[in-house]
Every structure is written in C-alpha cells, then in structure tokens.
Design a protein around this motif. Structure first.
Motif, short mmCIF file in Angstrom:
data_model
loop_
_atom_site.label_atom_id
_atom_site.label_comp_id
_atom_site.label_asym_id
_atom_site.label_seq_id
_atom_site.Cartn_x
_atom_site.Cartn_y
_atom_site.Cartn_z
N CYS A 100 0.83 -1.21 0.00
CA CYS A 100 0.00 0.00 0.00
C CYS A 100 0.86 1.26 0.00
CB CYS A 100 -0.94 -0.01 1.21
SG CYS A 100 -2.21 -1.29 1.11
N SER A 101 1.96 1.23 0.76
CA SER A 101 2.84 2.41 0.79
C SER A 101 3.46 2.66 -0.57
CB SER A 101 3.93 2.24 1.86
OG SER A 101 4.84 1.22 1.52
N GLY A 163 -10.99 -0.57 -1.75
CA GLY A 163 -11.85 0.61 -1.72
C GLY A 163 -11.15 1.80 -1.10
N ILE A 164 -10.47 1.57 0.01
CA ILE A 164 -9.73 2.67 0.65
C ILE A 164 -8.66 3.21 -0.29
CG2 ILE A 164 -8.10 3.25 2.51
CD1 ILE A 164 -9.60 1.22 4.28
N MET A 165 -7.92 2.31 -0.91
CA MET A 165 -6.84 2.74 -1.80
C MET A 165 -7.38 3.57 -2.96
SD MET A 165 -3.87 1.87 -0.66
CE MET A 165 -2.88 2.06 -2.13
N GLY A 184 -1.88 7.84 7.72
CA GLY A 184 -3.25 7.60 8.17
C GLY A 184 -3.97 6.61 7.27
N ALA A 185 -3.73 6.70 5.97
CA ALA A 185 -4.36 5.76 5.03
C ALA A 185 -3.87 4.35 5.27
CB ALA A 185 -4.08 6.19 3.59
N ILE A 186 -2.55 4.19 5.47
CA ILE A 186 -1.99 2.86 5.73
C ILE A 186 -2.53 2.31 7.04
CG2 ILE A 186 0.12 1.54 6.11
CD1 ILE A 186 1.58 3.67 4.38
N ALA A 187 -2.62 3.16 8.06
CA ALA A 187 -3.15 2.73 9.35
C ALA A 187 -4.60 2.28 9.22
CB ALA A 187 -3.04 3.88 10.36
N ALA A 192 -8.45 -2.22 9.09
CA ALA A 192 -9.51 -2.92 8.35
C ALA A 192 -9.24 -4.41 8.22
CB ALA A 192 -9.66 -2.29 6.96
N ILE A 193 -7.96 -4.82 8.28
CA ILE A 193 -7.65 -6.25 8.16
C ILE A 193 -7.46 -6.90 9.53
CG2 ILE A 193 -6.65 -6.01 5.86
CD1 ILE A 193 -3.87 -6.23 7.15
N GLY A 194 -7.81 -6.18 10.61
CA GLY A 194 -7.87 -6.81 11.92
C GLY A 194 -6.80 -6.44 12.92
#
Length: 234
Positions: A100-101, A163-165, A184-187, A192-194
């Motif tokens: 994601c980063s 969806g977030i990405m 913040g987006a990565i966090a 979201a994955i637990g």
C-alpha cells in the motif's frame, strides 16, 4: 536497387507497430488522466497521439480493447513496483503495508497516474488483478496469524482495502489529499484487516525505508523512470 533482407524488413515492421501501439496506449493514459474513461472518443485519441484515425483500427478493434490494453500496462506497473521487496518480507501485515505504501508513494509522485489508476479500476475489471490476488493471499495469511477469521472474511477485507486505496487515489488526483495523509491511510487499511492500534504502530515503524523511494523514483510515464524505481526498491 539494393537488396533488403526480408527478415529484417519484417522485424522493422514489428518494431514500428509496437511503437505506434505504445504511442496509442500512452495517449489514452494521458486522456484518462484528464477526463472520464467513458467520455474519450477515437477522435480524441488519434488527435492526442498524432496519428491517422485508420491507424487506431490497425491496432485496436474498438475503444474497450484499448482500455483493456491500458489496464494491462497499469497491472504491469503495479506488479513491477511491488514485487522486489515484497518477496523478502515474511510478515503478511507488513507485506500489505509495504504494498500500500508503494502504491501511495507512486500516486503522490504522479497524481495524474493516481487518477488513471482510480478511473481504470472502475472501468476495467483487469486492472490490478495480479496485485489483488497477491493481496488476498496476504490478507488470508494475516487473518490466520491473528486468529480472527470470524470477524471479517478475507474476501470482504480485500474489497475494503481496495476501496480505501481507490478513494485515496481519487483524493490525491483531485488535490484533496497529500503526503500528510499517507500514514493515516496505511493505518486505516491495517485496522480494516484486523490489527489493533499497537499492532498498527509496530507495522508502521517496521516499514522498509525503500517504500519511500517510489515517491521520487516514479515521477512520470516514462519507462526509464519506472525502471529506475524498480531498481531503487530491489
């Protein structure tokens, strides 16, 4: 008249076709960065590419076929960007955060690319197909490790992450989001994955430093820039 090697003649023809096809794909990418995929016409495309209208139909049956070709290029970019370091990371949550980063750094380096990626993902199902499959594998591994399989399914987690990405990509492309929203987006994705707050913090502090290389190493559409980025993250 000098003899021309027929093999070489055929090779020159193939090279010319490949260059023209790449020119059309690049023109489509530029247009998709500025307007919706559905609004682009063949006339727009050939004008952007600087070729005759008939040339388009030599290479593509129609616009959906071209859209699929652009999607394929995006998939290759994503795969090239992610794989070298991803394969060296054992922790699935860290793998997800790293991937994601990389995507976010790529988008921050080139908001036009972010716009293309977000729009193409909505218009063509093949965009990011390989990356989605790998992400799902990592999510499943992470769910097993956390023993929280009953909280949210891996398939649903995948859609939430994607969806977030895509929403962040759109925000970057439209100038609403910037590098200060990156962590913040990565966090949010990790939550979201637990992962809980402590685990999120641990993953963020362990992110490979090379993840930031994409921000400066992939400034535009040129293949040389893309290759330079891959080298810097290997």
């Amino acid at each position: 008249m000098a003899n021309i090697d027929p093999v070489r003649r055929a090779e020159i023809g193939r090279e010319k076709r490949a260059r023209t096809r790449a020119q059309l794909i690049a023109a489509a990418s530029a247009l998709f960065a500025r307007q919706t995929v559905e609004s682009v016409t063949v006339d727009d495309l050939v004008r952007e590419a600087g070729v005759a209208k008939g040339t388009f139909y030599v290479h593509f049956k129609d616009l959906p076929e071209l859209t699929a070709a652009v999607a394929d290029e995006l998939v290759k970019e994503i795969d090239d960007l992610l794989q070298p370091v991803r394969l060296t990371i054992d922790d699935p949550a860290l793998r997800i955060a790293y991937g994601c980063s990389c995507f976010l750094d790529r988008a921050l380096a080139d908001p036009g690319w972010a716009g293309v990626a977000a729009r193409m993902a909505a218009a063509a199902a093949t965009v990011g197909e390989v990356a989605r499959r790998r992400l799902l594998e990592d999510i499943k591994r992470n769910t097993k490790r956390l023993s929280q399989g009953g909280v949210i399914s891996a398939e649903l987690a995948l859609e939430v992450v994607v969806g977030i990405m895509l929403q962040v990509f759109a925000g970057i492309a439209e100038g609403r989001l910037s590098s200060r929203h990156r962590e913040g987006a990565i966090a949010a994705i990790l939550r979201a994955i637990g992962l809980d707050a402590r685990q999120v913090k641990s993953v963020l502090t362990r992110l490979p430093a090379q993840a930031n290389a994409a921000r400066s190493g992939l400034p535009g559409k040129a293949g040389t820039a893309r290759r330079r980025s891959v080298g810097s993250s290997a």
